[in-house]
Design a protein around this motif. Structure first.
Motif, mmCIF file in Angstrom:
data_model
loop_
_atom_site.group_PDB
_atom_site.id
_atom_site.type_symbol
_atom_site.label_atom_id
_atom_site.label_comp_id
_atom_site.label_asym_id
_atom_site.label_seq_id
_atom_site.Cartn_x
_atom_site.Cartn_y
_atom_site.Cartn_z
ATOM 1 N N ILE A 46 0.735 -1.742 -0.164
ATOM 2 C CA ILE A 46 -0.307 -0.751 -0.569
ATOM 3 C C ILE A 46 0.528 1.306 0.137
ATOM 4 O O ILE A 46 1.677 1.681 1.204
ATOM 5 C CB ILE A 46 -0.655 0.190 1.347
ATOM 6 C CG1 ILE A 46 -2.191 -1.031 0.918
ATOM 7 C CG2 ILE A 46 -1.471 1.408 1.267
ATOM 8 C CD1 ILE A 46 -2.338 -1.265 1.969
ATOM 9 N N SER A 77 -1.118 -1.377 -4.188
ATOM 10 C CA SER A 77 -2.841 -0.738 -4.090
ATOM 11 C C SER A 77 -2.046 0.622 -3.646
ATOM 12 O O SER A 77 -1.461 0.822 -2.519
ATOM 13 C CB SER A 77 -3.277 -1.605 -2.663
ATOM 14 O OG SER A 77 -4.758 -0.850 -2.295
ATOM 15 N N HIS A 129 -2.501 4.933 -3.071
ATOM 16 C CA HIS A 129 -3.896 5.812 -2.543
ATOM 17 C C HIS A 129 -3.440 6.914 -2.765
ATOM 18 O O HIS A 129 -2.470 7.748 -2.789
ATOM 19 C CB HIS A 129 -4.637 5.139 -1.174
ATOM 20 C CG HIS A 129 -5.151 3.807 -1.612
ATOM 21 N ND1 HIS A 129 -6.292 4.034 -1.292
ATOM 22 C CD2 HIS A 129 -4.217 2.624 -1.828
ATOM 23 C CE1 HIS A 129 -6.411 2.755 -2.369
ATOM 24 N NE2 HIS A 129 -4.915 1.638 -2.143
ATOM 25 N N ASP A 150 -7.214 8.580 1.169
ATOM 26 C CA ASP A 150 -8.785 7.694 1.379
ATOM 27 C C ASP A 150 -8.119 5.844 2.430
ATOM 28 O O ASP A 150 -7.374 6.151 3.129
ATOM 29 C CB ASP A 150 -7.148 6.780 0.237
ATOM 30 C CG ASP A 150 -7.840 7.409 -1.581
ATOM 31 O OD1 ASP A 150 -8.163 8.175 -1.347
ATOM 32 O OD2 ASP A 150 -6.470 7.019 -2.378
ATOM 33 N N ARG A 151 -9.016 4.731 2.637
ATOM 34 C CA ARG A 151 -9.199 4.230 2.891
ATOM 35 C C ARG A 151 -9.949 3.064 2.107
ATOM 36 O O ARG A 151 -9.968 2.799 1.618
ATOM 37 C CB ARG A 151 -11.066 4.727 4.477
ATOM 38 C CG ARG A 151 -11.510 3.839 5.094
ATOM 39 C CD ARG A 151 -12.196 3.940 5.160
ATOM 40 N NE ARG A 151 -12.998 2.299 5.748
ATOM 41 C CZ ARG A 151 -13.669 2.380 6.880
ATOM 42 N NH1 ARG A 151 -13.099 3.412 8.073
ATOM 43 N NH2 ARG A 151 -14.255 1.497 7.384
ATOM 44 N N ILE A 152 -9.002 2.059 3.432
ATOM 45 C CA ILE A 152 -8.521 0.941 2.555
ATOM 46 C C ILE A 152 -8.839 -0.329 3.529
ATOM 47 O O ILE A 152 -8.609 -0.162 4.508
ATOM 48 C CB ILE A 152 -7.044 0.540 2.149
ATOM 49 C CG1 ILE A 152 -6.081 1.124 0.468
ATOM 50 C CG2 ILE A 152 -7.047 -1.201 0.782
ATOM 51 C CD1 ILE A 152 -5.731 2.335 1.748
ATOM 52 N N ASP A 153 -10.479 -1.174 3.590
ATOM 53 C CA ASP A 153 -10.842 -2.051 4.376
ATOM 54 C C ASP A 153 -9.567 -3.206 4.109
ATOM 55 O O ASP A 153 -10.090 -3.656 2.845
ATOM 56 C CB ASP A 153 -12.208 -1.937 3.573
ATOM 57 C CG ASP A 153 -12.653 -3.821 5.034
ATOM 58 O OD1 ASP A 153 -11.803 -3.912 6.249
ATOM 59 O OD2 ASP A 153 -13.782 -2.102 5.090
#
Length: 351
Positions: free
Chosen positions: A168, A187, A189, A193-196
């Motif tokens: 990330i 990934s 961003h 931003d928010r990544i679950d």
């Protein structure tokens, strides 16, 4: 945060800007001017003339060629479950975070040098605190920006082969990694931003006051960032590489996330202040940052492994201890971690 909808003519704008930025193309925002990223209401990196002035000043302290850690290399267990939180220092800004069944690496560097050259540039004065072969299964990599002491392509290649983690990273850094490590799971961003991740774990991409470059002609073409890891064991803040910036981002973290069980904050590479102050906080500022973001415990990183700036090798740890005393804080709450040192972070503050 970058605009989600393209404005009229955005395709033409992107086409014009693409040649100017080799890593990223997108619409302007409050920290991207259409070509380069910048620190809102902040300071840009020093000019080349300032760099030369610093390099020729003759004030660089002498470091030992070898500075072994007082801790033997750690051999972490495979997983830490539930609400337990264990953090192991590998070196510089590389730490292994184990909690909630996840193994997370920050800015992984196992190489001997942090440089575009294999035979020159800053060299390790102590070996990694965890041998690469002794790493547990690595699930996630949090990669803050593209400076060589944080984005190490040789290490990422090894991680891809051995662990295949998800990396990330902020915008633009994916282009650098993808070109060198085909097939790496990436990934990318923007700030905000928010990544679950699942199992109650969420990664937030947050602002840092810094800059980026791999060479002389790609300054600020990729974004830099910090990370908040929201877990069942509590919030964890990895500030990345950052200047104090009047505490603006620390206050934002407290406002947005409420507080932190644990923070990883840089404490080294800060001298001379006239040149480094905008981009690298010192130990006194790190202690202020810990208080402002409402972190119960913190670990100091970005010190003692690579000789990058003027201060002596042991000064960050000494100044951190002095700053904690001056602030009336316990030495046990903010530790300058050494390679191989593992810390089972308490669930609540203790005196």
């Amino acid at each position: 945060m970058l605009q989600k909808q393209k404005p009229a003519g955005a395709e033409n704008l992107a086409a014009r800007k693409k040649a100017a930025n080799r890593y990223y193309s997108g619409p302007p925002s409050d920290h991207f001017d259409g070509t380069l990223f910048f620190n809102p209401d902040g300071k840009p990196p020093g000019r080349f003339a300032d760099l030369l002035k610093w390099q020729l000043s003759g004030e660089r302290s002498k470091w030992p060629t070898a500075s072994p850690s007082p801790f033997p290399p750690a051999k972490p267990g495979a997983r830490i479950e539930g609400s337990e939180l264990r953090v192991t220092m590998v070196g510089h800004s590389t730490l292994l975070i184990q909690t909630a069944g996840l193994n997370i690496l920050t800015d992984p560097v196992w190489s001997e040098r942090v440089s575009p050259l294999s035979f020159a540039g800053p060299k390790r004065v102590n070996p990694p605190g965890v041998a690469f072969a002794d790493l547990p299964p690595v699930d996630l990599v949090l990669l803050s920006h593209n400076h060589y002491d944080h984005l190490d392509l040789a290490t990422l290649k090894r991680l891809k082969t051995a662990h295949d983690p998800l990396v990330i990273t902020p915008l633009g850094n994916d282009a650098i990694i993808e070109a060198a490590v085909p097939g790496m799971r990436l990934s990318m961003h923007d700030w905000g931003d928010r990544i679950d991740i699942g199992n109650g774990t969420v990664i937030h991409i947050e602002p840092a006051h810094h800059w980026s470059a791999r060479g002389a002609r790609d300054r600020r073409m990729a974004l830099w960032a910090g990370f908040v890891v929201e877990t069942p064991a509590g919030n964890i803040y990895f500030a990345g590489d950052t200047g104090f910036h009047d505490g603006i981002n620390y206050r934002l973290m407290a406002q947005k996330h409420g507080g932190f069980r644990f923070a990883i904050l840089p404490i080294g590479a800060y001298e001379p202040r006239w040149f480094m102050e905008p981009q690298h906080q010192n130990p006194q500022e790190a202690v202020q940052g810990m208080k402002l973001c409402n972190a119960a415990y913190a670990a100091g990183c970005h010190w003692g492994t690579f000789h990058l700036t003027d201060e002596p090798i042991d000064e960050p740890a000494r100044h951190l201890a002095e700053a904690l005393d001056a602030a009336g804080l316990s030495q046990d709450h903010f530790r300058a971690l050494h390679p191989g040192e593992a810390w089972d972070v308490p669930q609540s503050p203790t005196a």
